[in-house]
Design a protein around this motif. Structure first.
Motif, PDB file in Angstrom:
ATOM      1  N   ASP A  85       0.955  -0.581   0.039  1.00  0.00           N
ATOM      2  CA  ASP A  85      -0.222  -0.136  -0.244  1.00  0.00           C
ATOM      3  C   ASP A  85       0.388   1.518  -0.295  1.00  0.00           C
ATOM      4  OD1 ASP A  85      -2.690   1.173   0.387  1.00  0.00           O
ATOM      5  OD2 ASP A  85      -1.921   1.920   2.494  1.00  0.00           O
ATOM      6  N   HIS A  86       1.579   1.440   1.153  1.00  0.00           N
ATOM      7  CA  HIS A  86       2.655   2.131   0.303  1.00  0.00           C
ATOM      8  C   HIS A  86       3.553   2.914  -1.141  1.00  0.00           C
ATOM      9  CE1 HIS A  86       2.925   3.272   4.787  1.00  0.00           C
ATOM     10  NE2 HIS A  86       2.443   1.538   5.091  1.00  0.00           N
ATOM     11  N   PHE A  87       3.629   1.585  -1.034  1.00  0.00           N
ATOM     12  CA  PHE A  87       4.665   1.719  -3.037  1.00  0.00           C
ATOM     13  C   PHE A  87       3.245   2.265  -4.097  1.00  0.00           C
ATOM     14  CE2 PHE A  87       6.762  -1.329  -0.087  1.00  0.00           C
ATOM     15  CZ  PHE A  87       7.657  -0.298  -0.377  1.00  0.00           C
ATOM     16  N   LYS A  88       2.087   2.564  -3.682  1.00  0.00           N
ATOM     17  CA  LYS A  88       1.718   2.199  -4.898  1.00  0.00           C
ATOM     18  C   LYS A  88       1.928   4.203  -5.560  1.00  0.00           C
ATOM     19  CE  LYS A  88      -2.532   3.695  -1.865  1.00  0.00           C
ATOM     20  NZ  LYS A  88      -4.104   3.652  -1.848  1.00  0.00           N
ATOM     21  N   SER A  89       1.486   5.040  -7.168  1.00  0.00           N
ATOM     22  CA  SER A  89       1.291   6.186  -6.726  1.00  0.00           C
ATOM     23  C   SER A  89       0.936   5.752  -8.457  1.00  0.00           C
ATOM     24  CB  SER A  89       3.420   6.168  -7.225  1.00  0.00           C
ATOM     25  OG  SER A  89       4.015   5.717  -8.677  1.00  0.00           O
ATOM     26  N   ALA A  90       1.085   6.974  -8.750  1.00  0.00           N
ATOM     27  CA  ALA A  90       0.363   7.808 -10.095  1.00  0.00           C
ATOM     28  C   ALA A  90       0.563   7.191 -11.094  1.00  0.00           C
ATOM     29  CB  ALA A  90       0.408   8.556 -10.648  1.00  0.00           C
ATOM     30  N   THR A  91       2.064   6.606 -10.973  1.00  0.00           N
ATOM     31  CA  THR A  91       2.967   5.797 -12.286  1.00  0.00           C
ATOM     32  C   THR A  91       2.610   4.349 -11.931  1.00  0.00           C
ATOM     33  OG1 THR A  91       4.889   6.420 -11.422  1.00  0.00           O
ATOM     34  CG2 THR A  91       3.858   7.355 -13.478  1.00  0.00           C
ATOM     35  N   GLN A  92       3.143   4.093 -11.051  1.00  0.00           N
ATOM     36  CA  GLN A  92       2.913   2.563 -10.239  1.00  0.00           C
ATOM     37  C   GLN A  92       1.086   2.113  -8.960  1.00  0.00           C
ATOM     38  OE1 GLN A  92       6.575   1.185  -9.706  1.00  0.00           O
ATOM     39  NE2 GLN A  92       5.865  -1.034  -9.017  1.00  0.00           N
ATOM     40  N   GLN A  93       0.774   2.526 -10.140  1.00  0.00           N
ATOM     41  CA  GLN A  93      -0.868   1.822  -9.497  1.00  0.00           C
ATOM     42  C   GLN A  93      -0.836   0.781  -8.931  1.00  0.00           C
ATOM     43  OE1 GLN A  93      -4.149   2.698 -11.468  1.00  0.00           O
ATOM     44  NE2 GLN A  93      -3.128   5.839 -11.849  1.00  0.00           N
ATOM     45  N   ALA A  94      -0.241  -0.168  -9.133  1.00  0.00           N
ATOM     46  CA  ALA A  94      -0.361  -1.852  -8.327  1.00  0.00           C
ATOM     47  C   ALA A  94       0.890  -2.381  -8.319  1.00  0.00           C
ATOM     48  CB  ALA A  94      -0.868  -2.988  -9.623  1.00  0.00           C
ATOM     49  N   PRO A  95       1.920  -1.997  -7.346  1.00  0.00           N
ATOM     50  CA  PRO A  95       3.089  -2.558  -6.759  1.00  0.00           C
ATOM     51  C   PRO A  95       2.689  -4.192  -6.651  1.00  0.00           C
ATOM     52  CG  PRO A  95       2.469  -1.167  -5.358  1.00  0.00           C
ATOM     53  CD  PRO A  95       1.231  -0.785  -6.996  1.00  0.00           C
ATOM     54  N   TYR A  96       3.792  -5.041  -7.163  1.00  0.00           N
ATOM     55  CA  TYR A  96       3.238  -6.002  -6.723  1.00  0.00           C
ATOM     56  C   TYR A  96       4.554  -6.543  -5.772  1.00  0.00           C
ATOM     57  CZ  TYR A  96      -0.549  -7.635  -9.815  1.00  0.00           C
ATOM     58  OH  TYR A  96      -1.602  -8.075 -10.233  1.00  0.00           O
ATOM     59  N   TYR A  97       4.903  -6.118  -4.923  1.00  0.00           N
ATOM     60  CA  TYR A  97       6.703  -5.979  -3.932  1.00  0.00           C
ATOM     61  C   TYR A  97       5.888  -5.368  -2.438  1.00  0.00           C
ATOM     62  CZ  TYR A  97       7.652  -1.559  -5.531  1.00  0.00           C
ATOM     63  OH  TYR A  97       7.638   0.054  -5.513  1.00  0.00           O
ATOM     64  N   ALA A  98       6.664  -5.769  -1.554  1.00  0.00           N
ATOM     65  CA  ALA A  98       6.623  -4.644  -0.203  1.00  0.00           C
ATOM     66  C   ALA A  98       8.592  -5.831   0.378  1.00  0.00           C
ATOM     67  CB  ALA A  98       5.576  -5.221   0.753  1.00  0.00           C
ATOM     68  N   GLN A  99       8.507  -4.314   1.388  1.00  0.00           N
ATOM     69  CA  GLN A  99       9.153  -4.489   2.082  1.00  0.00           C
ATOM     70  C   GLN A  99       9.958  -6.265   3.081  1.00  0.00           C
ATOM     71  OE1 GLN A  99      10.109  -1.186   4.620  1.00  0.00           O
ATOM     72  NE2 GLN A  99      11.252  -0.358   2.982  1.00  0.00           N
TER      73      GLN A  99
END
Length: 334
Positions: A131-145
């Motif tokens: 949820d922390h890595f979503k942005s306007a250019t990356q709306q569906a990040p498939y990674y987390a820390q």
């Protein structure tokens, strides 16, 4: 404080908890097919914490606890649900405990107050969810820390007794007898050297409900700072005393020489001990007559507060307590 139960040095292995991993999750409900990422954060790992406890006098309760492990953090979940934190481990220790690195002897922590808490080894940080890595250019990040690892270290816990007055003297100088007369402490007393094998503490009552703490340190011999006798092991307890009360029997062949020998052993062990307030008590004064007393007074150290006492006949004890209290309430060392 029995000799078999007085433990002032332990070495234990501590492992703080690892942090939980962040979650990779997307909101998928009937009417929100493109809900977006909602992975929650992982919980932090458990800390290893030292806490001061004035009800403890030794490290006996930690003697056989060689491994201390805190809990791991739980991974995050969908719906922005964070994982639970790992369970902390709190080690209660007596006041005056110092934690050191066993390899470098570096001081890691010091406990001097009731209820004081210090995080000795922090747990690993929990990872962030996607949820922390979503942005306007990356709306569906498939990674987390991932969660950060905890730390695993050996640590030495060393106790230095906190006392207002430390009794310093050769074996059979009358330290234990004096402590037993002035306080409710009951140290072992016998007519042979090294009766006292461990430090003993006693609370000495003074006027108007005042009191101070006195510590009977095992007898020092010449060469104690180089490891001879019992002195080296317990010299560190003297470092925490506000006042050093030197006890030398009136029957000694050379009082000034004994005082200088004791002073030299303390200086060799730690030069900073020379900055502490020093008092001198001539003990067993009941064993000599007035003429012998006048003769020994001529050879005593100058500019040093001196009391003449007998713990057995209780002569001069009130004067001794007055001298101690006066110096305890004076900020400048003698």
């Amino acid at each position: 404080m029995a000799s078999s139960n007085f433990i002032d040095y332990v070495k234990i292995n501590c492992r703080s908890g690892a942090g939980g991993a962040g979650s990779v999750h997307f909101r998928r409900e009937k009417h929100t097919p493109q809900g977006g990422p909602d992975g929650g954060d992982g919980g932090r790992g458990g800390h290893i914490i030292l806490r001061g406890n004035s009800q403890l006098w030794t490290l006996l309760h930690l003697k056989y606890r060689k491994h201390v492990k805190a809990g791991h953090g739980v991974a995050g979940e969908g719906g922005r649900r964070s994982g639970a934190q790992g369970e902390d481990v709190i080690l209660d220790v007596p006041l005056g405990t110092i934690a050191r690195d066993p390899e470098t002897s570096e001081k890691l922590a010091e406990i001097t107050e009731e209820g004081q808490e210090i995080i000795l080894f922090p747990g690993g940080r929990g990872g962030l969810g996607n949820d922390h890595f979503k942005s306007a250019t990356q709306q569906a990040p498939y990674y987390a820390q991932p969660g950060e690892a905890g730390s695993e270290e050996w640590v030495v816990l060393e106790l230095k007794l906190l006392a207002d007055v430390g009794l310093v003297g050769f074996p059979n100088a009358g330290k234990s007898t004096l402590l037993s007369v002035l306080s409710a402490a009951r140290p072992e007393i016998a007519d042979y050297p090294f009766t006292t094998l461990v430090p003993n503490l006693g609370v000495v009552a003074y006027r108007d409900y005042k009191s101070f703490v006195m510590a009977d340190i095992p007898g020092i011999i010449e060469g104690a700072s180089q490891g001879k006798g019992l002195g080296l092991r317990f010299l560190r307890h003297i470092e925490r005393n506000s006042i050093l009360l030197f006890l030398i029997p009136a029957t000694s062949d050379n009082i000034r020489q004994e005082y200088n020998t004791l002073l030299n052993e303390l200086r060799e062990f730690n030069p900073e001990l020379m900055d502490k307030t020093r008092l001198l008590a001539i003990t067993k004064i009941d064993l000599i007559d007035d003429e012998a007393r006048l003769k020994l007074e001529e050879d005593l150290p100058k500019k040093l507060p001196i009391a003449y006492i007998s713990a057995v006949s209780q002569k001069g004890l009130d004067e001794l307590k007055d001298m101690i209290w006066q110096n305890l309430t004076t900020t400048e060392p003698v």
